[in-house]
Design a protein around this motif. Structure first.
Motif, PDB file in Angstrom:
ATOM      1  N   ASN A 535      52.649 -87.345 -27.084  1.00  0.00           N
ATOM      2  CA  ASN A 535      53.545 -86.262 -26.669  1.00  0.00           C
ATOM      3  C   ASN A 535      54.572 -85.932 -27.748  1.00  0.00           C
ATOM      4  O   ASN A 535      54.994 -84.775 -27.871  1.00  0.00           O
ATOM      5  CB  ASN A 535      54.248 -86.634 -25.364  1.00  0.00           C
ATOM      6  CG  ASN A 535      53.297 -86.650 -24.180  1.00  0.00           C
ATOM      7  OD1 ASN A 535      52.228 -86.040 -24.223  1.00  0.00           O
ATOM      8  ND2 ASN A 535      53.660 -87.364 -23.130  1.00  0.00           N
ATOM      9  N   SER A 536      54.950 -86.937 -28.538  1.00  0.00           N
ATOM     10  CA  SER A 536      55.889 -86.655 -29.634  1.00  0.00           C
ATOM     11  C   SER A 536      55.219 -85.816 -30.719  1.00  0.00           C
ATOM     12  O   SER A 536      55.863 -84.952 -31.325  1.00  0.00           O
ATOM     13  CB  SER A 536      56.440 -87.958 -30.222  1.00  0.00           C
ATOM     14  OG  SER A 536      55.473 -88.631 -30.998  1.00  0.00           O
ATOM     15  N   PHE A 537      53.931 -86.072 -30.957  1.00  0.00           N
ATOM     16  CA  PHE A 537      53.209 -85.252 -31.952  1.00  0.00           C
ATOM     17  C   PHE A 537      53.168 -83.792 -31.507  1.00  0.00           C
ATOM     18  O   PHE A 537      53.378 -82.871 -32.306  1.00  0.00           O
ATOM     19  CB  PHE A 537      51.780 -85.773 -32.140  1.00  0.00           C
ATOM     20  CG  PHE A 537      51.697 -87.182 -32.664  1.00  0.00           C
ATOM     21  CD1 PHE A 537      52.716 -87.730 -33.433  1.00  0.00           C
ATOM     22  CD2 PHE A 537      50.592 -87.973 -32.382  1.00  0.00           C
ATOM     23  CE1 PHE A 537      52.641 -89.025 -33.905  1.00  0.00           C
ATOM     24  CE2 PHE A 537      50.506 -89.273 -32.852  1.00  0.00           C
ATOM     25  CZ  PHE A 537      51.537 -89.798 -33.625  1.00  0.00           C
ATOM     26  N   ILE A 538      52.915 -83.599 -30.223  1.00  0.00           N
ATOM     27  CA  ILE A 538      52.886 -82.235 -29.687  1.00  0.00           C
ATOM     28  C   ILE A 538      54.269 -81.597 -29.798  1.00  0.00           C
ATOM     29  O   ILE A 538      54.417 -80.447 -30.222  1.00  0.00           O
ATOM     30  CB  ILE A 538      52.402 -82.245 -28.221  1.00  0.00           C
ATOM     31  CG1 ILE A 538      50.956 -82.710 -28.143  1.00  0.00           C
ATOM     32  CG2 ILE A 538      52.578 -80.869 -27.582  1.00  0.00           C
ATOM     33  CD1 ILE A 538      50.450 -82.911 -26.723  1.00  0.00           C
ATOM     34  N   ARG A 539      55.295 -82.362 -29.427  1.00  0.00           N
ATOM     35  CA  ARG A 539      56.671 -81.858 -29.482  1.00  0.00           C
ATOM     36  C   ARG A 539      57.068 -81.475 -30.904  1.00  0.00           C
ATOM     37  O   ARG A 539      57.687 -80.428 -31.128  1.00  0.00           O
ATOM     38  CB  ARG A 539      57.611 -82.931 -28.922  1.00  0.00           C
ATOM     39  CG  ARG A 539      59.096 -82.668 -29.138  1.00  0.00           C
ATOM     40  CD  ARG A 539      59.952 -83.672 -28.399  1.00  0.00           C
ATOM     41  NE  ARG A 539      59.637 -85.055 -28.684  1.00  0.00           N
ATOM     42  CZ  ARG A 539      60.021 -85.707 -29.783  1.00  0.00           C
ATOM     43  NH1 ARG A 539      60.712 -85.066 -30.725  1.00  0.00           N
ATOM     44  NH2 ARG A 539      59.710 -86.982 -29.957  1.00  0.00           N
ATOM     45  N   LEU A 540      56.706 -82.309 -31.867  1.00  0.00           N
ATOM     46  CA  LEU A 540      57.105 -82.066 -33.260  1.00  0.00           C
ATOM     47  C   LEU A 540      56.344 -80.897 -33.879  1.00  0.00           C
ATOM     48  O   LEU A 540      56.778 -80.335 -34.892  1.00  0.00           O
ATOM     49  CB  LEU A 540      56.881 -83.327 -34.098  1.00  0.00           C
ATOM     50  CG  LEU A 540      57.804 -84.501 -33.772  1.00  0.00           C
ATOM     51  CD1 LEU A 540      57.306 -85.780 -34.416  1.00  0.00           C
ATOM     52  CD2 LEU A 540      59.236 -84.196 -34.200  1.00  0.00           C
ATOM     53  N   SER A 541      55.226 -80.530 -33.270  1.00  0.00           N
ATOM     54  CA  SER A 541      54.471 -79.393 -33.797  1.00  0.00           C
ATOM     55  C   SER A 541      55.072 -78.068 -33.369  1.00  0.00           C
ATOM     56  O   SER A 541      54.708 -77.006 -33.902  1.00  0.00           O
ATOM     57  CB  SER A 541      53.014 -79.469 -33.326  1.00  0.00           C
ATOM     58  OG  SER A 541      52.927 -79.232 -31.923  1.00  0.00           O
ATOM     59  N   LYS A 542      56.034 -78.136 -32.437  1.00  0.00           N
ATOM     60  CA  LYS A 542      56.709 -76.930 -31.968  1.00  0.00           C
ATOM     61  C   LYS A 542      58.021 -76.748 -32.717  1.00  0.00           C
ATOM     62  O   LYS A 542      58.540 -77.690 -33.308  1.00  0.00           O
ATOM     63  CB  LYS A 542      56.977 -77.035 -30.456  1.00  0.00           C
ATOM     64  CG  LYS A 542      55.710 -77.158 -29.622  1.00  0.00           C
ATOM     65  CD  LYS A 542      56.061 -77.373 -28.160  1.00  0.00           C
ATOM     66  CE  LYS A 542      54.791 -77.532 -27.315  1.00  0.00           C
ATOM     67  NZ  LYS A 542      55.121 -77.811 -25.899  1.00  0.00           N
ATOM     68  N   PRO A 543      58.608 -75.559 -32.695  1.00  0.00           N
ATOM     69  CA  PRO A 543      59.915 -75.362 -33.340  1.00  0.00           C
ATOM     70  C   PRO A 543      60.952 -76.321 -32.768  1.00  0.00           C
ATOM     71  O   PRO A 543      61.091 -76.452 -31.560  1.00  0.00           O
ATOM     72  CB  PRO A 543      60.263 -73.900 -32.998  1.00  0.00           C
ATOM     73  CG  PRO A 543      58.944 -73.261 -32.736  1.00  0.00           C
ATOM     74  CD  PRO A 543      58.075 -74.309 -32.124  1.00  0.00           C
ATOM     75  N   ALA A 544      61.662 -77.023 -33.644  1.00  0.00           N
ATOM     76  CA  ALA A 544      62.631 -78.034 -33.224  1.00  0.00           C
ATOM     77  C   ALA A 544      63.863 -77.389 -32.616  1.00  0.00           C
ATOM     78  O   ALA A 544      64.389 -76.408 -33.145  1.00  0.00           O
ATOM     79  CB  ALA A 544      63.019 -78.909 -34.402  1.00  0.00           C
ATOM     80  N   ARG A 545      64.335 -77.979 -31.532  1.00  0.00           N
ATOM     81  CA  ARG A 545      65.578 -77.497 -30.909  1.00  0.00           C
ATOM     82  C   ARG A 545      66.789 -78.120 -31.588  1.00  0.00           C
ATOM     83  O   ARG A 545      67.843 -77.538 -31.690  1.00  0.00           O
ATOM     84  CB  ARG A 545      65.572 -77.854 -29.419  1.00  0.00           C
ATOM     85  CG  ARG A 545      66.815 -77.359 -28.699  1.00  0.00           C
ATOM     86  CD  ARG A 545      66.782 -77.752 -27.236  1.00  0.00           C
ATOM     87  NE  ARG A 545      68.030 -77.435 -26.568  1.00  0.00           N
ATOM     88  CZ  ARG A 545      68.336 -77.799 -25.341  1.00  0.00           C
ATOM     89  NH1 ARG A 545      67.459 -78.491 -24.636  1.00  0.00           N
ATOM     90  NH2 ARG A 545      69.484 -77.490 -24.802  1.00  0.00           N
ATOM     91  N   TYR A 546      66.620 -79.391 -32.020  1.00  0.00           N
ATOM     92  CA  TYR A 546      67.720 -80.114 -32.636  1.00  0.00           C
ATOM     93  C   TYR A 546      67.384 -80.442 -34.079  1.00  0.00           C
ATOM     94  O   TYR A 546      66.223 -80.596 -34.431  1.00  0.00           O
ATOM     95  CB  TYR A 546      68.000 -81.431 -31.896  1.00  0.00           C
ATOM     96  CG  TYR A 546      68.296 -81.251 -30.447  1.00  0.00           C
ATOM     97  CD1 TYR A 546      69.450 -80.595 -30.046  1.00  0.00           C
ATOM     98  CD2 TYR A 546      67.416 -81.713 -29.476  1.00  0.00           C
ATOM     99  CE1 TYR A 546      69.733 -80.423 -28.712  1.00  0.00           C
ATOM    100  CE2 TYR A 546      67.688 -81.543 -28.141  1.00  0.00           C
ATOM    101  CZ  TYR A 546      68.854 -80.899 -27.754  1.00  0.00           C
ATOM    102  OH  TYR A 546      69.128 -80.728 -26.424  1.00  0.00           O
ATOM    103  N   LYS A 547      68.391 -80.543 -34.880  1.00  0.00           N
ATOM    104  CA  LYS A 547      68.229 -80.992 -36.247  1.00  0.00           C
ATOM    105  C   LYS A 547      69.078 -82.242 -36.448  1.00  0.00           C
ATOM    106  O   LYS A 547      70.229 -82.284 -36.040  1.00  0.00           O
ATOM    107  CB  LYS A 547      68.669 -79.915 -37.242  1.00  0.00           C
ATOM    108  CG  LYS A 547      67.760 -78.674 -37.226  1.00  0.00           C
ATOM    109  CD  LYS A 547      68.199 -77.664 -38.256  1.00  0.00           C
ATOM    110  CE  LYS A 547      67.283 -76.432 -38.243  1.00  0.00           C
ATOM    111  NZ  LYS A 547      67.717 -75.419 -39.226  1.00  0.00           N
ATOM    112  N   ALA A 548      68.487 -83.227 -37.082  1.00  0.00           N
ATOM    113  CA  ALA A 548      69.235 -84.454 -37.342  1.00  0.00           C
ATOM    114  C   ALA A 548      70.357 -84.178 -38.321  1.00  0.00           C
ATOM    115  O   ALA A 548      70.220 -83.386 -39.236  1.00  0.00           O
ATOM    116  CB  ALA A 548      68.295 -85.533 -37.896  1.00  0.00           C
TER     117      ALA A 548
END
Length: 549
Positions: A535-548
């Motif tokens: 699920n993290s791979f899927i999430r990271l493939s989308k535009p990020a909401r937060y930036k570190a």
């Protein structure tokens, strides 16, 4: 479950208030699971706990000052993080980081504002242990990020696992600041569900009619429910410990758990063969000796020894229905065997009793005996513990840690001496007490409202009564009396069994527990890690909401 390399974690962090801090059942979950995790991910599993005990008072933590010293020195100098490293003094000896989190209280208001703005966590009306838990949770997230960046783990598959609402802010911190880490959140019991049950409201017959947010307001637990719900909804993989708790999660937290991760048990320390028989004989002699001193009269060595244990949650743990079952049993004219019932429930005590004969029911002096529910109900029902009574009740209100002043041995060294245990829970997300009982070959009675009971019903409780080592009694909001009567009937039936019949029950109980150890259950955590990474791979493939930062 077989996992390919893409979904296999390289590093696992698990943070909990009960790491090297023996408070409740979650300590048992983590400390027994550790051995199996170590076998799978040798020294790539890091448990994170609060540094709240003095070194001399913490027998569970074995400090190693050189362990990850470079990183910890860097974190101390550059990030003002105080971290002690060592090993958990349990089978497997996993690496542990204990952290000081006091300095985060200075940032409390800004942290709560951040959590509100980013995730909608409502900390406005927090009270009790909320602040302390949240600051530790936030600090846990900071420590994981610090380790991750210092060791340049960006190319690795990293899991950050957080237990219970107390660690919810850690999960949300990682989601925001280190989004490449896959997050797991486990609730061992929903706050709203436990509170509904504890306040005497009917939980199960009306589960689908409850609104979690509304009940949190009604029960004055908005902050705890808010962090629990936001963490559950935000992580890559959400888990809980039983099918029964999964129903609560779906209703109150508005997310169906991705994986049910039942609680296993390590049996390595349970004696076998001749050693088992010797330990059981000694335990039985101890229990009978204390009973005779307290009761002031001879107790037949063949008496049936029955026990209940756990936290002092009078309704949730079924203490009330257990006492009523004993009351029903003692009124059976056909009962021809002495029954000694031990209620091993820690309460507020002054210390061990010296005036044994005036104790009536208790082995230790209670601080507020006039308002004690157990003592008052025994008196109300007319239990006298006289020599003529077949059923005697002994209330052991002390923690059985080996230093209680009466038994001076731990709980397991008494459990092994019982003939049968009873845990008729009303609210029990898992239920280590019946689980531990069968692991020690002690037949047990539990209910369909305990997670272990639900599991046992699926995986081994196929015979009527205790004939397969465990009896799972159907319980709901409206059949209290029937449950008490069924327990009484089962205990009476047990008094009639021969030694050979009892030995068969003990063997069946042990066989059931063999199917509920970590060797079988750790696979569910592997599945949770796989799903979190996926699920993290899927999430990271989308535009990020937060930036570190």
């Amino acid at each position: 479950m077989q996992m390919d390399a893409k979904h296999t974690p390289d590093y696992i962090f698990e943070a909990s208030w009960e790491v090297c801090n023996k408070v409740g059942g979650i300590y048992t979950v983590l400390s027994t699971k550790a051995n199996s995790l170590q076998k799978l991910y040798k020294d790539k599993v890091f448990f994170i706990g609060p540094d709240v005990l003095q070194p001399s008072d913490n027998p569970w933590f074995l400090e190693e000052k050189e362990l990850y010293a470079d990183w910890r020195n860097f974190a101390r100098i550059n990030q003002n993080l105080e971290i002690r490293a060592g090993r958990w003094n349990v089978p497997g000896n996993p690496i542990v980081f204990l952290i000081k989190f006091d300095r985060f209280f200075e940032q409390k208001n800004s942290i709560y504002s951040e959590m509100w703005l980013d995730f909608g966590v409502d900390s406005m009306y927090a009270y009790g242990d909320y602040d302390e838990s949240s600051m530790f949770a936030y600090a846990s997230g900071v420590v994981i990020e610090s380790f991750y960046r210092f060791h340049r783990l960006e190319a690795c598959h990293v899991i950050a696992h957080f237990d219970e609402w107390q660690l919810g802010m850690g999960a949300l911190y990682i989601k925001k600041y280190v989004p490449k880490i896959a997050t797991v959140f486990t609730t061992h019991a929903t706050g709203v569900g436990r509170s509904i049950a504890g306040n005497g409201l009917p939980l199960y017959n009306h589960l689908k009619n409850y609104n979690g947010d509304q009940m949190a307001r009604q029960l004055n637990m908005v902050a705890k429910h808010s962090i629990e719900k936001r963490a559950a909804q935000s992580v890559d993989c959400f888990t809980t410990v039983s099918d029964i708790t999964a129903q609560e999660c779906s209703q109150f937290l508005q997310r169906q758990p991705d994986v049910v991760t039942p609680n296993g048990f390590e049996k390595d320390f349970i004696p076998n063969g001749l050693n088992y028989r010797r330990t059981r004989k000694k335990a039985r002699e101890t229990l009978l000796s204390v009973a005779e001193k307290l009761l002031g009269h001879f107790v037949h060595p063949d008496a049936l020894l029955v026990g209940i244990s756990g936290r002092y949650e009078y309704k949730n743990k079924g203490i009330d229905v257990f006492i009523d079952a004993l009351d029903t049993l003692r009124k059976m004219p056909q009962l021809s065997k002495d029954v000694i019932a031990f209620i091993m429930i820690p309460a507020w005590i002054k210390g061990p009793r010296e005036d044994w004969q005036s104790a009536l029911y208790t082995t230790h002096q209670l601080q507020d005996i006039e308002n004690d529910k157990i003592v008052n109900y025994l008196k109300y029902l007319g239990f006298s513990n006289s020599e003529q009574e077949r059923v005697k009740v002994i209330f052991v209100p002390s923690y059985l840690n080996g230093f209680d002043g009466i038994f001076n041995t731990d709980y397991y060294n008494l459990l092994i001496g019982l003939d049968v245990s009873v845990f008729p829970s009303y609210y029990e997300p898992w239920g280590y007490t019946p689980h531990e009982s069968v692991a020690f070959s002690i037949p047990t009675i539990t209910t369909t409202l305990a997670g272990f009971g639900v599991w046992a019903k699926k995986n081994g409780d196929t015979e009527k009564g205790l004939s397969d080592g465990v009896q799972v009694i159907y319980r709901d909001d409206s059949n209290y009396k029937e449950v008490a009567e069924e327990i009484a009937a089962t205990l009476y039936d047990f008094t009639l069994k021969s030694i050979d019949q009892v030995n068969v029950l003990k063997k069946m109980a042990a066989e059931l527990s063999d199917r509920a150890d970590w060797a079988h259950f750790i696979t569910y955590y592997q599945e949770a890690y796989r799903k979190a990474l996926h699920n993290s791979f899927i999430r990271l493939s989308k535009p990020a909401r937060y930036k570190a930062d």
